[in-house]
Design a protein around this motif. Structure first.
Motif, PDB file in Angstrom:
ATOM      1  N   LYS A 388       0.961  -1.228  -0.018  1.00 43.96           N
ATOM      2  CA  LYS A 388       0.012   0.021   0.020  1.00 43.96           C
ATOM      3  C   LYS A 388       0.768   1.249  -0.145  1.00 43.96           C
ATOM      4  O   LYS A 388       0.668   2.201  -0.611  1.00 43.96           O
ATOM      5  CB  LYS A 388      -0.686  -0.143   1.266  1.00 43.96           C
TER       6      LYS A 388
ATOM      7  N   CYS B   8      -4.797   9.170  11.320  1.00 41.94           N
ATOM      8  CA  CYS B   8      -4.962   7.723  11.693  1.00 41.94           C
ATOM      9  C   CYS B   8      -3.443   7.305  11.783  1.00 41.94           C
ATOM     10  O   CYS B   8      -2.475   7.388  10.790  1.00 41.94           O
ATOM     11  CB  CYS B   8      -5.595   6.959  10.481  1.00 41.94           C
ATOM     12  N   GLY B  10      -2.979   3.936  12.021  1.00 45.41           N
ATOM     13  CA  GLY B  10      -2.883   2.641  11.662  1.00 45.41           C
ATOM     14  C   GLY B  10      -1.803   1.918  10.847  1.00 45.41           C
ATOM     15  O   GLY B  10      -1.470   0.885  10.943  1.00 45.41           O
ATOM     16  N   CYS B  11      -1.363   2.747   9.940  1.00 47.58           N
ATOM     17  CA  CYS B  11      -0.423   2.639   8.775  1.00 47.58           C
ATOM     18  C   CYS B  11       0.633   3.705   8.641  1.00 47.58           C
ATOM     19  O   CYS B  11      -0.004   4.723   8.700  1.00 47.58           O
ATOM     20  CB  CYS B  11      -0.926   1.705   7.832  1.00 47.58           C
ATOM     21  N   LYS B  13       0.427   5.404   6.044  1.00 51.19           N
ATOM     22  CA  LYS B  13       0.069   6.258   5.340  1.00 51.19           C
ATOM     23  C   LYS B  13      -0.530   7.620   6.036  1.00 51.19           C
ATOM     24  O   LYS B  13      -0.367   8.800   5.506  1.00 51.19           O
ATOM     25  CB  LYS B  13      -1.231   5.775   4.567  1.00 51.19           C
ATOM     26  N   GLY B  14      -0.970   7.340   7.152  1.00 55.09           N
ATOM     27  CA  GLY B  14      -1.205   8.585   8.044  1.00 55.09           C
ATOM     28  C   GLY B  14      -2.609   9.380   7.609  1.00 55.09           C
ATOM     29  O   GLY B  14      -2.258  10.645   7.657  1.00 55.09           O
ATOM     30  N   CYS B  15      -3.561   8.646   7.197  1.00 58.51           N
ATOM     31  CA  CYS B  15      -4.635   9.419   6.443  1.00 58.51           C
ATOM     32  C   CYS B  15      -5.373  10.561   7.513  1.00 58.51           C
ATOM     33  O   CYS B  15      -5.346  10.266   8.903  1.00 58.51           O
ATOM     34  CB  CYS B  15      -5.626   8.446   6.162  1.00 58.51           C
ATOM     35  N   TYR B  32     -10.938   8.534   5.523  1.00 57.00           N
ATOM     36  CA  TYR B  32      -9.915   7.131   5.849  1.00 57.00           C
ATOM     37  C   TYR B  32      -9.891   6.247   4.606  1.00 57.00           C
ATOM     38  O   TYR B  32     -10.706   6.360   3.566  1.00 57.00           O
ATOM     39  CB  TYR B  32     -10.697   6.364   6.825  1.00 57.00           C
ATOM     40  N   GLU B  33      -9.136   5.540   4.589  1.00 55.06           N
ATOM     41  CA  GLU B  33      -8.850   4.779   3.265  1.00 55.06           C
ATOM     42  C   GLU B  33      -9.017   3.209   3.417  1.00 55.06           C
ATOM     43  O   GLU B  33      -8.802   2.430   2.496  1.00 55.06           O
ATOM     44  CB  GLU B  33      -7.477   4.867   2.692  1.00 55.06           C
ATOM     45  N   CYS B  34      -9.350   2.779   4.965  1.00 55.10           N
ATOM     46  CA  CYS B  34      -9.846   1.245   5.060  1.00 55.10           C
ATOM     47  C   CYS B  34     -10.532   1.335   6.526  1.00 55.10           C
ATOM     48  O   CYS B  34     -10.323   2.378   7.009  1.00 55.10           O
ATOM     49  CB  CYS B  34      -8.450   0.556   5.043  1.00 55.10           C
ATOM     50  N   THR B  36      -9.818   0.403   9.053  1.00 59.22           N
ATOM     51  CA  THR B  36      -9.138   0.337  10.675  1.00 59.22           C
ATOM     52  C   THR B  36      -9.233   1.905  10.842  1.00 59.22           C
ATOM     53  O   THR B  36      -9.426   2.423  12.096  1.00 59.22           O
ATOM     54  CB  THR B  36      -7.600   0.051  10.462  1.00 59.22           C
ATOM     55  N   GLY B  37      -9.189   2.939   9.925  1.00 56.37           N
ATOM     56  CA  GLY B  37      -9.107   4.257   9.772  1.00 56.37           C
ATOM     57  C   GLY B  37     -10.479   4.826  10.588  1.00 56.37           C
ATOM     58  O   GLY B  37     -10.382   5.935  11.280  1.00 56.37           O
TER      59      GLY B  37
HETATM   60  S1  SF4 Z   1      -7.075   4.771   7.162  1.00 55.87           S
HETATM   61 FE1  SF4 Z   1      -6.332   2.947   6.815  1.00 55.87          FE
HETATM   62  S2  SF4 Z   1      -4.916   3.381   4.958  1.00 55.87           S
HETATM   63 FE2  SF4 Z   1      -5.263   5.271   6.085  1.00 55.87          FE
HETATM   64  S3  SF4 Z   1      -3.695   5.520   7.592  1.00 55.87           S
HETATM   65 FE3  SF4 Z   1      -5.226   4.363   8.626  1.00 55.87          FE
HETATM   66  S4  SF4 Z   1      -5.094   2.284   8.415  1.00 55.87           S
HETATM   67 FE4  SF4 Z   1      -3.650   3.258   7.040  1.00 55.87          FE
END
Ligand code: SF4
Lengths: 427, 124
Positions: A388, B8, B10-11, B13-15, B32-34, B36-37
């Motif tokens: 990703k 976020c 979560g990963c 990317k830091g959305c 958010y892109e998933c 989790t966000g």
């Molecule tokens: S929303 Fe999903 S893709 Fe975006 S930072 Fe959080 S975990 Fe990553």
């Protein structure tokens, strides 16, 4: 001279994991040499949480992560010498060390694990002009003072560098009552984890100034103030952007260097990018039976991967001692290609045995979203893995299946490219 | 309507997730892109919590400090208050990893636990 099956230099996470793994594979007579008064390396001073998610599947603090390994180590008969400084290792695997109790010690290892870790870059490495007062220290030194020895390094703090140690120390100093003025980062992005930026800076309203650096230091005995300036994309200072910030403490979090003085003395060449030695898939250096693992080989961002890498070395050393390895007829070079700065290992030298894959660690040159990690032999695609997002601050890993590696492949190139079309290649 | 920007974690990317709130109710979440966000943003808006890692002074220990943490995350707003309580505490060596050193800090139901063994200083 006492001969050990294995001598491990450094009792940090890498050294301990390598020793334990060798032990589990039936190796006796293992000696671990550590220069500090306690074992566990840097972990005991990393009191924050965030360790162990990959390795243990649960979130631990640094001391807790270390404890899991230390506990196991203490249940074995692995010998540990603390407060013992290794002065020399030679090509015949003879180690000369020194401590207060035994004086000079000379032992031989049938195998040697280099696990000396890394150290922080200093003010001298980055050449900030100005006075030379007290109050300027590396973030890791400040961390040791604050978390182990019980001293507060100062009250008004500026931090240069937004790597994870810098971010973690910003929060730590703030929680202990310091006024943390700002974290400065010369790059246009933070090199630390998003989570650390949010939980260490944003939570406490500590500003992160991207594309900023320090151009001057002032103070007679104690640091008085630093001059902060903005830089352009070529890192040139933007005239007129300079401003003075009063502070008594400057923490530097400006990168880590593998600690390879002993390695160099063995005539092992160092990789220009990683600063570690060249290794094959077993983490074996160019001297048979000498392995390197952890931050001495390349700087990791997660200790979990240090443990995993050290286990590869420990197991391989055990196989070497048990005569369980066969060299391949031709070795395979693993080379970084587009957008990849380096790979570990740099070559594959042994038959695969029952290994299903070889895990390749690599770093990317810049942040890129929606990419593929491609393994290629000439123009032939061997395998690709979608990701990703990839960031320079986070190591990228991919498992190269051994079934796909054929004898005619002499060099495998690893690239990280945008998924569709791929135009976002070279700068 | 009130807009809250949440990054976020979560990963990498830091959305930047925007939580729109009206009369204390979430009416819209975007960015958010998933999944989790989305979940992260809701939790982070409603009740942001953190594990607090710090140290406590040790008498007669091999080291002057023992590292500790909140055994569970506590509300973010209580971090500094918790630090003030912990700063006043002193314990005696030996301390064992997992020992509860402060019970139920600030009525959160969460204990402060040791994260390292600290033995007695040699000769004490
Ligand atoms: S929303 Fe999903 S893709 Fe975006 S930072 Fe959080 S975990 Fe990553």
């Amino acid at each position: 001279m006492k001969v050990y099956n294995m001598v491990v230099i450094g009792a940090g996470p890498a050294g301990i994991a390598a020793a334990l793994e060798a032990k589990k594979n039936g190796i006796d007579d293992i000696l671990v040499v550590e220069r500090d008064e306690y074992i566990g390396g840097i972990l005991p001073q990393c009191i924050h949480n965030g360790f162990g998610l990959e390795y243990f599947g649960q979130e631990l603090t640094g001391p807790e992560y270390a404890f899991e390994f230390i506990k196991e180590l203490k249940e074995t008969d692995i010998e540990v010498l603390t407060e013992t400084m290794v002065l020399d290792v030679d090509k015949n695997k003879v180690i000369t060390a020194l401590n207060r109790k035994d004086g000079v010690i000379r032992v031989k290892g049938k195998t040697i694990i280099l696990a000396m870790g890394c150290r922080e870059r200093t003010r001298e490495n980055i050449k900030i002009p100005g006075d030379r007062p007290s109050g300027i220290l590396s973030a890791g030194t400040a961390q040791r003072y604050t978390n182990i020895e019980g001293y507060m390094p100062g009250e008004k703090v500026v931090i240069l560098g937004s790597g994870d140690i810098g971010l973690i120390m910003a929060r730590r100093m703030k929680l202990e009552g310091a006024d943390v003025k700002a974290v400065l980062e010369i790059m246009p992005f933070s090199s630390g984890l998003v989570r650390n930026k949010v939980q260490c800076l944003d939570d406490f309203d500590i500003p992160l100034k991207l594309q900023h650096t320090i151009t001057r230091i002032e103070g007679k005995e104690r640091l008085k103030r630093v001059q902060v300036a903005q830089v352009d994309k070529d890192f040139n200072v933007i005239k007129g952007s300079e401003e003075w910030v009063n502070c008594d403490t400057l923490l530097l979090s400006v990168g880590l260097i593998p600690e390879n003085e002993l390695t160099k003395a063995m005539d092992l060449k160092l990789h220009p990018v990683t600063g570690g030695t060249f290794v094959n898939e077993n983490r074996e250096t160019n001297i048979e039976g000498v392995y390197a693992a952890g931050n001495v080989l390349h700087v990791h961002d997660l200790v979990d991967w240090v443990s995993e890498e050290a286990e590869i070395a420990g197991e391989a050393a055990a196989n070497y001692l048990n005569d369980n390895l066969t060299k391949r007829k031709t070795k395979i070079k693993i080379s970084p290609d587009r957008n990849v700065t380096y790979t570990v290992p740099q070559k594959i030298e042994y038959e695969f045995g029952d290994k299903n894959f070889i895990k390749i660690f690599m770093r990317v040159t810049k942040p890129i979203e929606n990419v593929k990690v491609n393994f290629k032999y000439k123009d032939e695609n061997i395998v690709s893995f979608p990701k990703k997002i990839v960031m320079p601050g986070e190591m990228v890993t991919a498992n190269l299946p051994t079934a796909l590696i054929k004898d005619h492949m002499k060099e495998i190139k690893v690239s990280i490219v945008k998924k569709e079309g791929e135009t976002n290649g070279k700068k | 309507m009130e807009k809250n920007d949440i990054i976020c974690t979560g990963c990498p990317k830091g959305c930047r997730v925007t939580v729109e709130v009206e009369n204390e109710e979430i009416v819209n979440i975007e960015g958010y892109e998933c999944p989790t966000g989305k979940k992260y943003a809701i939790d982070e808006y409603k009740n942001p919590t953190r594990i607090l890692p710090t140290t406590i002074r040790v008498k007669n220990g091999e080291f002057p400090l023992v590292p500790v943490k909140t055994a569970e995350p506590i509300p973010k707003a209580l971090l500094i208050k918790a630090m003030n309580i912990i700063a006043k505490k002193e314990v005696k060596a030996p301390v064992k990893i997992g020992d509860v050193l402060i019970q139920d800090i600030l009525n959160t139901g969460v204990n402060i636990v040791a994260t390292r063994n600290i033995d007695k200083k040699a000769g004490v």
